[in-house]
Design a protein around this motif. Structure first.
Motif, PDB file in Angstrom:
ATOM      1  N   ASP A  39     -85.601  -4.595  -8.790  1.00 11.42           N
ATOM      2  CA  ASP A  39     -85.149  -5.636  -7.750  1.00 11.42           C
ATOM      3  C   ASP A  39     -84.521  -5.025  -6.847  1.00 11.42           C
ATOM      4  O   ASP A  39     -83.716  -4.686  -5.992  1.00 11.42           O
ATOM      5  CB  ASP A  39     -84.838  -7.461  -7.822  1.00 11.42           C
ATOM      6  N   LEU A  40     -83.504  -4.313  -7.358  1.00 11.34           N
ATOM      7  CA  LEU A  40     -82.086  -2.951  -7.418  1.00 11.34           C
ATOM      8  C   LEU A  40     -82.668  -1.573  -8.154  1.00 11.34           C
ATOM      9  O   LEU A  40     -82.625  -1.694  -9.738  1.00 11.34           O
ATOM     10  CB  LEU A  40     -81.086  -3.845  -8.110  1.00 11.34           C
ATOM     11  N   PHE A  41     -81.906  -0.143  -7.588  1.00 11.61           N
ATOM     12  CA  PHE A  41     -82.178   0.655  -8.686  1.00 11.61           C
ATOM     13  C   PHE A  41     -80.847   1.377  -8.158  1.00 11.61           C
ATOM     14  O   PHE A  41     -80.157   1.315  -6.731  1.00 11.61           O
ATOM     15  CB  PHE A  41     -83.489   1.855  -7.697  1.00 11.61           C
ATOM     16  N   VAL A  42     -80.060   1.555  -9.167  1.00  5.19           N
ATOM     17  CA  VAL A  42     -78.328   1.600  -9.021  1.00  5.19           C
ATOM     18  C   VAL A  42     -78.466   2.894  -9.710  1.00  5.19           C
ATOM     19  O   VAL A  42     -78.870   3.079 -11.444  1.00  5.19           O
ATOM     20  CB  VAL A  42     -77.546   0.908  -9.715  1.00  5.19           C
ATOM     21  N   PHE A  43     -78.007   4.410  -9.117  1.00  9.23           N
ATOM     22  CA  PHE A  43     -78.119   5.487  -9.155  1.00  9.23           C
ATOM     23  C   PHE A  43     -76.169   5.768  -9.395  1.00  9.23           C
ATOM     24  O   PHE A  43     -76.476   6.692  -8.997  1.00  9.23           O
ATOM     25  CB  PHE A  43     -78.962   6.080  -8.896  1.00  9.23           C
ATOM     26  N   PRO A  44     -75.400   6.006  -9.887  1.00  7.92           N
ATOM     27  CA  PRO A  44     -73.952   6.644  -9.777  1.00  7.92           C
ATOM     28  C   PRO A  44     -74.479   8.295 -10.780  1.00  7.92           C
ATOM     29  O   PRO A  44     -72.909   8.105 -11.233  1.00  7.92           O
ATOM     30  CB  PRO A  44     -73.236   4.662 -10.353  1.00  7.92           C
ATOM     31  N   SER A  45     -74.791   8.847 -10.360  1.00  8.77           N
ATOM     32  CA  SER A  45     -74.918   9.549 -10.931  1.00  8.77           C
ATOM     33  C   SER A  45     -74.098  10.616 -10.351  1.00  8.77           C
ATOM     34  O   SER A  45     -72.967  10.503  -9.350  1.00  8.77           O
ATOM     35  CB  SER A  45     -76.047  10.764 -10.472  1.00  8.77           C
ATOM     36  N   ARG A  46     -73.514  11.683 -11.886  1.00  2.68           N
ATOM     37  CA  ARG A  46     -72.012  12.247 -11.241  1.00  2.68           C
ATOM     38  C   ARG A  46     -72.465  13.732 -10.647  1.00  2.68           C
ATOM     39  O   ARG A  46     -71.917  14.195 -10.208  1.00  2.68           O
ATOM     40  CB  ARG A  46     -70.870  12.086 -12.701  1.00  2.68           C
ATOM     41  N   LEU A  47     -73.866  14.069 -11.004  1.00  3.20           N
ATOM     42  CA  LEU A  47     -73.694  15.676 -10.540  1.00  3.20           C
ATOM     43  C   LEU A  47     -75.226  15.470 -10.522  1.00  3.20           C
ATOM     44  O   LEU A  47     -76.247  15.370 -10.846  1.00  3.20           O
ATOM     45  CB  LEU A  47     -73.844  16.541 -11.448  1.00  3.20           C
ATOM     46  N   GLU A  48     -75.773  15.928  -9.152  1.00 11.70           N
ATOM     47  CA  GLU A  48     -77.306  16.411  -9.309  1.00 11.70           C
ATOM     48  C   GLU A  48     -77.017  17.177  -7.531  1.00 11.70           C
ATOM     49  O   GLU A  48     -76.664  17.742  -7.281  1.00 11.70           O
ATOM     50  CB  GLU A  48     -78.223  14.904  -7.742  1.00 11.70           C
ATOM     51  N   THR A  49     -78.776  18.009  -7.801  1.00 15.99           N
ATOM     52  CA  THR A  49     -79.412  19.186  -6.870  1.00 15.99           C
ATOM     53  C   THR A  49     -79.995  18.336  -5.696  1.00 15.99           C
ATOM     54  O   THR A  49     -80.106  19.293  -4.928  1.00 15.99           O
ATOM     55  CB  THR A  49     -80.165  20.027  -7.865  1.00 15.99           C
ATOM     56  N   PHE A  50     -80.826  17.886  -6.393  1.00 15.29           N
ATOM     57  CA  PHE A  50     -81.262  17.288  -4.611  1.00 15.29           C
ATOM     58  C   PHE A  50     -81.451  15.833  -5.046  1.00 15.29           C
ATOM     59  O   PHE A  50     -80.853  14.260  -5.051  1.00 15.29           O
ATOM     60  CB  PHE A  50     -82.641  17.550  -4.889  1.00 15.29           C
ATOM     61  N   GLY A  51     -82.321  15.236  -6.087  1.00 11.39           N
ATOM     62  CA  GLY A  51     -82.057  13.608  -6.537  1.00 11.39           C
ATOM     63  C   GLY A  51     -83.603  13.491  -6.119  1.00 11.39           C
ATOM     64  O   GLY A  51     -84.278  12.294  -5.319  1.00 11.39           O
ATOM     65  N   ILE A  52     -84.943  13.504  -6.987  1.00 13.83           N
ATOM     66  CA  ILE A  52     -85.606  13.502  -6.349  1.00 13.83           C
ATOM     67  C   ILE A  52     -86.968  11.591  -6.804  1.00 13.83           C
ATOM     68  O   ILE A  52     -87.423  10.969  -6.120  1.00 13.83           O
ATOM     69  CB  ILE A  52     -86.901  14.285  -8.060  1.00 13.83           C
ATOM     70  N   VAL A  53     -85.345  11.178  -7.893  1.00 13.37           N
ATOM     71  CA  VAL A  53     -85.510  10.019  -8.060  1.00 13.37           C
ATOM     72  C   VAL A  53     -85.372   8.661  -7.403  1.00 13.37           C
ATOM     73  O   VAL A  53     -85.847   8.255  -7.241  1.00 13.37           O
ATOM     74  CB  VAL A  53     -84.522   8.988  -9.472  1.00 13.37           C
ATOM     75  N   LEU A  54     -84.047   9.496  -6.239  1.00 14.11           N
ATOM     76  CA  LEU A  54     -84.368   9.019  -4.741  1.00 14.11           C
ATOM     77  C   LEU A  54     -85.549   8.701  -4.094  1.00 14.11           C
ATOM     78  O   LEU A  54     -86.082   7.756  -3.274  1.00 14.11           O
ATOM     79  CB  LEU A  54     -83.281   9.112  -4.244  1.00 14.11           C
ATOM     80  N   LEU A  55     -85.895   9.770  -4.222  1.00 17.40           N
ATOM     81  CA  LEU A  55     -88.158   9.490  -3.660  1.00 17.40           C
ATOM     82  C   LEU A  55     -88.550   8.485  -4.154  1.00 17.40           C
ATOM     83  O   LEU A  55     -89.135   7.720  -3.904  1.00 17.40           O
ATOM     84  CB  LEU A  55     -88.602  10.841  -3.571  1.00 17.40           C
ATOM     85  N   GLU A  56     -88.598   8.117  -5.327  1.00 14.85           N
ATOM     86  CA  GLU A  56     -89.713   7.450  -5.823  1.00 14.85           C
ATOM     87  C   GLU A  56     -89.338   6.061  -5.649  1.00 14.85           C
ATOM     88  O   GLU A  56     -89.970   5.298  -5.658  1.00 14.85           O
ATOM     89  CB  GLU A  56     -89.137   7.813  -7.741  1.00 14.85           C
ATOM     90  N   ALA A  57     -88.122   5.821  -5.539  1.00 11.65           N
ATOM     91  CA  ALA A  57     -87.472   4.226  -5.484  1.00 11.65           C
ATOM     92  C   ALA A  57     -87.910   4.282  -4.392  1.00 11.65           C
ATOM     93  O   ALA A  57     -88.019   3.419  -3.116  1.00 11.65           O
ATOM     94  CB  ALA A  57     -85.888   4.004  -5.745  1.00 11.65           C
ATOM     95  N   LEU A  58     -87.776   5.150  -3.430  1.00 11.61           N
ATOM     96  CA  LEU A  58     -87.989   5.058  -1.500  1.00 11.61           C
ATOM     97  C   LEU A  58     -89.445   4.090  -1.703  1.00 11.61           C
ATOM     98  O   LEU A  58     -90.251   3.729  -1.207  1.00 11.61           O
ATOM     99  CB  LEU A  58     -87.694   6.308  -0.951  1.00 11.61           C
ATOM    100  N   ALA A  59     -90.301   5.097  -2.464  1.00  9.67           N
ATOM    101  CA  ALA A  59     -91.560   5.004  -1.929  1.00  9.67           C
ATOM    102  C   ALA A  59     -92.402   3.773  -2.299  1.00  9.67           C
ATOM    103  O   ALA A  59     -93.577   2.925  -2.429  1.00  9.67           O
ATOM    104  CB  ALA A  59     -92.683   6.543  -2.992  1.00  9.67           C
ATOM    105  N   PHE A  60     -91.587   3.256  -4.103  1.00 11.33           N
ATOM    106  CA  PHE A  60     -91.836   1.943  -3.968  1.00 11.33           C
ATOM    107  C   PHE A  60     -90.686   0.725  -3.564  1.00 11.33           C
ATOM    108  O   PHE A  60     -91.551  -0.217  -3.808  1.00 11.33           O
ATOM    109  CB  PHE A  60     -91.531   2.006  -6.058  1.00 11.33           C
ATOM    110  N   GLY A  61     -90.005   1.249  -2.541  1.00 12.18           N
ATOM    111  CA  GLY A  61     -89.226  -0.577  -2.041  1.00 12.18           C
ATOM    112  C   GLY A  61     -88.706  -1.228  -3.141  1.00 12.18           C
ATOM    113  O   GLY A  61     -88.214  -1.821  -2.555  1.00 12.18           O
ATOM    114  N   VAL A  62     -88.313   0.447  -3.731  1.00 17.11           N
ATOM    115  CA  VAL A  62     -86.973  -0.316  -4.084  1.00 17.11           C
ATOM    116  C   VAL A  62     -85.146  -0.634  -3.710  1.00 17.11           C
ATOM    117  O   VAL A  62     -85.309   0.723  -3.338  1.00 17.11           O
ATOM    118  CB  VAL A  62     -87.163  -0.055  -5.642  1.00 17.11           C
TER     119      VAL A  62
END
Length: 205
Positions: free
Chosen positions: A103-126
């Motif tokens: 129902d919610l994706f929470v990702f308070p990452s401290r360091l990323e180069t891009f963030g592919i996992v955010l694309l996955e969350a968008l695709a699944f509508g979360v």
């Protein structure tokens, strides 16, 4: 850099972002008939991806109203309300289930180069809550498609989670906008076709 360092004309430059292909041939809506909403965290490195902060906030404020599902390779102990999933591979049935039930994706990452996992969350509508690490601002269109916390701490993360859980209709609307943005900007098949067309134009010149 192509313009400024190599003096290439802007009209000769096309930018294709990182893209992903997801097994969405039989998509299911996010969430479902569950006793409590599910908060999802997905990150191999639990510490670098901000897992300890999320766990702290969940313990203090949300254990009674939600479940926290941690998909990670780090050794984290399960506890009341916290379910730990290890050895989950991208594209596997369990990976799909975690996204489709979230129902919610929470990702308070401290360091990323891009963030592919955010694309996955968008695709699944979360619905998404993330730090501003990597390309989060660009991916989420400066906060239009999800909540971007500049410097997540316990107070800001608690407030963001509470707002999302308290306003599911608003969160769902943003998530649906995010799915459209994913298909337009980051879907692998679409961007492969764009690249092929660019190559055809180059060869035809």
């Amino acid at each position: 850099s192509l313009r400024n360092d190599y003096s290439i004309a802007a009209d000769r430059i096309s930018v294709l972002p990182p893209s992903v292909e997801l097994p969405l041939s039989n998509p299911q809506p996010a969430g479902g008939s569950k006793a409590k909403p599910q908060i999802l965290f997905l990150g191999g490195d639990f510490v670098r991806k901000g897992g300890p902060l999320l766990l702290e906030v969940f313990r203090a404020h949300f254990r009674d109203r939600a479940e926290l599902h941690l998909v990670t390779q780090t050794e984290v102990d399960a506890e009341p309300g916290v379910i730990v999933h290890r050895g989950v591979q991208a594209g596997s049935p369990e990976w799909l289930r975690r996204w489709r039930e979230a129902d919610l994706f929470v990702f308070p990452s401290r360091l990323e180069t891009f963030g592919i996992v955010l694309l996955e969350a968008l695709a699944f509508g979360v619905p998404i809550i993330t730090s501003a690490a990597g390309a989060a601002r660009s991916i989420l269109e400066q906060g239009k498609l999800g909540t971007v916390l500049e410097s997540p701490d316990a107070n800001s993360l608690r407030a963001a989670i509470a707002e999302t859980l308290d306003s599911p209709a608003s969160a769902k609307q943003r998530a649906e906008m995010g799915q459209g943005s994913f298909r337009e900007r980051f879907e692998l098949q679409r961007n492969t076709e764009r690249l092929a067309e660019l190559l055809r134009r180059t060869v035809a010149r």
